[in-house]
Scaffold this motif. Structure first.
Motif, PDB file in Angstrom:
ATOM      1  N   PHE A  33       3.052  -3.690  -0.138  1.00 27.28           N
ATOM      2  CA  PHE A  33       3.236  -1.964  -0.358  1.00 27.28           C
ATOM      3  C   PHE A  33       2.178  -1.214  -0.492  1.00 27.28           C
ATOM      4  CE2 PHE A  33       7.726  -2.187  -1.159  1.00 27.28           C
ATOM      5  CZ  PHE A  33       7.852  -0.733  -1.234  1.00 27.28           C
ATOM      6  N   PHE A  34       1.002  -1.699  -0.735  1.00 27.00           N
ATOM      7  CA  PHE A  34      -0.173  -0.961  -0.882  1.00 27.00           C
ATOM      8  C   PHE A  34      -1.297  -1.121   0.333  1.00 27.00           C
ATOM      9  CE2 PHE A  34       1.724  -0.875  -4.968  1.00 27.00           C
ATOM     10  CZ  PHE A  34       2.000   0.608  -5.014  1.00 27.00           C
ATOM     11  N   TRP A 278      11.463   5.638  -4.123  1.00 22.23           N
ATOM     12  CA  TRP A 278      10.465   6.204  -3.151  1.00 22.23           C
ATOM     13  C   TRP A 278       9.453   7.306  -4.132  1.00 22.23           C
ATOM     14  CZ3 TRP A 278       8.585   4.230   1.001  1.00 22.23           C
ATOM     15  CH2 TRP A 278       9.158   3.416   1.853  1.00 22.23           C
ATOM     16  N   LEU A 281       7.523   5.230  -6.494  1.00 22.42           N
ATOM     17  CA  LEU A 281       6.136   4.898  -5.457  1.00 22.42           C
ATOM     18  C   LEU A 281       5.144   6.079  -5.155  1.00 22.42           C
ATOM     19  CD1 LEU A 281       4.519   2.647  -3.899  1.00 22.42           C
ATOM     20  CD2 LEU A 281       6.207   3.037  -2.179  1.00 22.42           C
ATOM     21  N   TYR A 282       5.800   7.059  -4.761  1.00 25.24           N
ATOM     22  CA  TYR A 282       5.305   8.531  -4.509  1.00 25.24           C
ATOM     23  C   TYR A 282       4.068   8.690  -5.882  1.00 25.24           C
ATOM     24  CZ  TYR A 282       4.278  13.551  -4.040  1.00 25.24           C
ATOM     25  OH  TYR A 282       3.593  14.552  -3.823  1.00 25.24           O
ATOM     26  N   SER A 285       1.077   6.291  -6.244  1.00 26.58           N
ATOM     27  CA  SER A 285       0.200   6.485  -5.250  1.00 26.58           C
ATOM     28  C   SER A 285      -0.790   7.474  -5.284  1.00 26.58           C
ATOM     29  CB  SER A 285       0.865   6.383  -3.835  1.00 26.58           C
ATOM     30  OG  SER A 285       1.880   5.470  -3.698  1.00 26.58           O
ATOM     31  N   VAL A 293       1.429  11.560   0.391  1.00 26.69           N
ATOM     32  CA  VAL A 293       0.952  10.220   0.074  1.00 26.69           C
ATOM     33  C   VAL A 293       1.223   9.587   1.340  1.00 26.69           C
ATOM     34  CG1 VAL A 293       1.776   8.055  -1.070  1.00 26.69           C
ATOM     35  CG2 VAL A 293       1.572  10.137  -2.304  1.00 26.69           C
ATOM     36  N   GLN A 295       1.440   5.938   2.904  1.00 29.27           N
ATOM     37  CA  GLN A 295       1.519   4.510   2.670  1.00 29.27           C
ATOM     38  C   GLN A 295       1.279   3.644   3.446  1.00 29.27           C
ATOM     39  OE1 GLN A 295       2.289   4.043  -0.558  1.00 29.27           O
ATOM     40  NE2 GLN A 295       2.268   1.659  -0.603  1.00 29.27           N
ATOM     41  N   ASN A 296       0.153   2.956   3.782  1.00 27.04           N
ATOM     42  CA  ASN A 296      -0.418   2.079   4.779  1.00 27.04           C
ATOM     43  C   ASN A 296      -0.218   2.438   6.056  1.00 27.04           C
ATOM     44  OD1 ASN A 296      -0.823  -0.616   5.210  1.00 27.04           O
ATOM     45  ND2 ASN A 296       1.060  -1.382   4.623  1.00 27.04           N
ATOM     46  N   MET A 308       6.081  11.933   1.657  1.00 32.19           N
ATOM     47  CA  MET A 308       5.638  10.415   1.378  1.00 32.19           C
ATOM     48  C   MET A 308       5.653   9.804   2.602  1.00 32.19           C
ATOM     49  SD  MET A 308       5.606   7.643  -1.072  1.00 32.19           S
ATOM     50  CE  MET A 308       5.022   6.254  -0.337  1.00 32.19           C
ATOM     51  N   ALA A 310       5.284   6.349   5.035  1.00 29.42           N
ATOM     52  CA  ALA A 310       5.300   4.945   5.065  1.00 29.42           C
ATOM     53  C   ALA A 310       5.741   4.254   6.238  1.00 29.42           C
ATOM     54  CB  ALA A 310       6.304   4.297   3.594  1.00 29.42           C
TER      55      ALA A 310
END
Lengths: 361, 361
Positions: A33-34, A278, A281-282, A285, A293, A295-296, A308, A310
């Motif tokens: 995830f990160f 989500w 997670l938002y 992060s 954000v 993500q990766n 967000m 991702a």
């Protein structure tokens, strides 16, 4: 001498709320995830290793994830992977694992962990679990970790603390459990200072939790009630395949924790999130100046705020004019929806499955 | 007997405005834009086949696209593919092709076609080109096809028509050319009924266009001025490689059409679009009730209006709450931007290249 301390890692969840990042064949716990190079499951197992030997870590999952677990955790022996033949929530999973461990070691104490949560403060985690193990090794007690709440989150369960357990740092009797309160109540909980988030991390001895099943959840106790020789033996798979599907689908909270009178909570600040949505997670992060954000993934955003991004794999996103959105791209599916609509994602996944087929979910 | 009719298909453009759908190594003309199983280039070649034999179709492109052209048009001989060693806009391309064809057949007439436009009315196209060929075969004339405008588009060039050519259906002398007028002027053009969109489709004899280069663009005429024996012969590649890079980068409109006094326009309704921008493609495509266009992909849209969805490959998009957006996903890049911002895409592509590298553009 082999330690009496065991860990059960529950890793059979589906996690459709993170579609399309998570997929039926690769749910959330198996994802990096990160962008650290490690899945949430791998991070979970690494996190507990200072306290529990790898030989004493038991993974419970759905049969369909056996392959991915062996791939992600090559150090775990096959005999430590318990494969559920059906999805039945956490209570049956925990009851089976307790029997399995009791058959290996009747004096075992057990840490039960979700495999898909975020814990930023690893030392606080180790300290709390260590203290918790000592606590349950001294008596017939069921312990849960409670998280100091930082906002009136309505997606979590809340634990109300009661009287302090004398001589134990931050451990108190549990007065009540409340599942997902409404916002007003969550605010009251926060203001009172008496309520903590339910982390889903449990500590008890094999004997205590099996006794609790006998007393508070006799239906499940009866289903799994067999001599130790049925467990952790060649007979186990056939036995489980015959009885497990008969178990009711029920969480450990409903089956045991809300009913038992020997439940305690250890309150702790772990830098924790259940990463359940989500938005969770938002929140968990790091944010850009504009509140985005990434993500990766690589993002070129202009006039985007609170969004967000991702992506699975090496990909760039160029976005303009998005406010409070989720943009999640993975494999053969792309999701673009307002963050406020994230509760619709489960339903969306069902629609996608119905309209376009299994290969997209 | 071999026909004197030839076609030049110009297919060396980059088309960065359709990023990430189009890429440096696979620009717009090579894409299956409408999910028909054929690229715009393939459709262009098929469209002219009723009038021009495949042996007489000459493709002019940049050297880097030789492979993709051979792959998409296996019926075209290598000797019919002219590979430019540098990008120099349309005038040098047309001058080279005219010399090449003149060397093959001094009596040749030539239809010059862009390879990345949309033509819905194929029979009208064939009829117009056929009539145009007869027109230029009768005298020293340069003919362009003018499209009946349907809206005051500011992205097109406009041709003002003058006196009718007696005895020819819809053919008139050209009074003026105007590149990309502002909106007010475009509206006046539309109201006047005298102005037509410049389709970029040209018809002339090899002799006429070479004569026009001599007269109106002597610099280019001199660069390519060599005996016929240099062209369509083993000497051609080395000769072109030595002279082509010296040519100025200039369009045929500026170099010839705006200056020559023997330019005519045949006006025609072709169901035409230059597909020059996402908005042009949006306009040219079938719309859902909500005004959305799904380009070659599966989309589950809720509360989306006026949005263009385009995907390369088998993928689904789930989108919610988008109004007048472009969502274009292809390979390692995803673009999400308001349709009103489409003129920024070129600049975005440059930023992507600068920030993340060539592999994303």
């Amino acid at each position: 001498m082999r330690s009496h301390r065991y860990c059960v890692v529950m890793c059979g969840g589906v996690g459709s709320r993170f579609w399309p990042f998570s997929r039926n064949d690769r749910p959330k716990q198996f994802l990096d995830f990160f962008g650290t190079g490690k899945s949430l499951l791998q991070l979970t197992v690494e996190r507990i290793l200072p306290l529990v030997d790898i030989e004493n870590i038991i993974l419970v999952t759905n049969r369909q994830y056996a392959g991915i677990i062996r791939e992600q955790l090559p150090g775990v022996k096959d005999s430590n992977i318990l494969l559920e033949p059906a999805r039945r929530n956490t209570a049956p999973c925990i009851c089976w694992a307790a029997h399995h461990i009791h058959a290996l070691d009747p004096r075992a104490s057990i840490v039960t962990l979700p495999s898909d949560h975020l814990v930023l403060k690893e030392q606080a985690f180790i300290d709390a679990i260590g203290e918790g193990l000592r606590f349950v090794e001294e008596g017939d007690r069921l312990l849960t970790l409670g998280i100091q709440p930082t906002n009136p989150n309505t997606g979590y369960g809340y634990i109300q603390q009661g009287a302090a357990a004398q001589g134990w740092e931050g451990i108190r009797k549990v007065k009540s459990f409340t599942e997902k309160p409404d916002l007003e109540m969550a605010k009251m909980f926060l203001d009172s200072g008496e309520f903590f988030w339910n982390s889903g991390i449990f500590i008890w001895s094999a004997e205590s939790i099996l006794k609790a099943f006998d007393r508070y959840s006799p239906e499940i106790a009866q289903i799994f009630g067999a001599p130790d020789s049925e467990y952790a033996s060649p007979a186990e798979t056939a036995f489980i395949d015959s009885v497990f599907p008969n178990a009711p689908s029920i969480s450990i909270d409903y089956a045991i924790m809300e009913k038992a009178d020997n439940v305690f909570v250890k309150t702790v600040d772990l830098g924790w999130s259940d990463l359940g949505t989500w938005n969770a997670l938002y929140e968990a992060s790091p944010h850009s100046q504009e509140g985005n954000v990434t993500q990766n993934c690589k993002v070129l955003a202009s006039e985007c705020t609170g969004t967000m991004f991702a992506v699975g794999g090496d990909k760039i996103i160029v976005a303009s004019g998005l406010k409070d959105y989720i943009v999640a791209d993975n494999g053969n599916a792309l999701l673009i929806c307002p963050r406020a609509d994230e509760q619709k994602i489960r339903q969306i996944v069902n629609e996608v499955k119905g309209s376009f087929g299994d290969e997209y979910v």
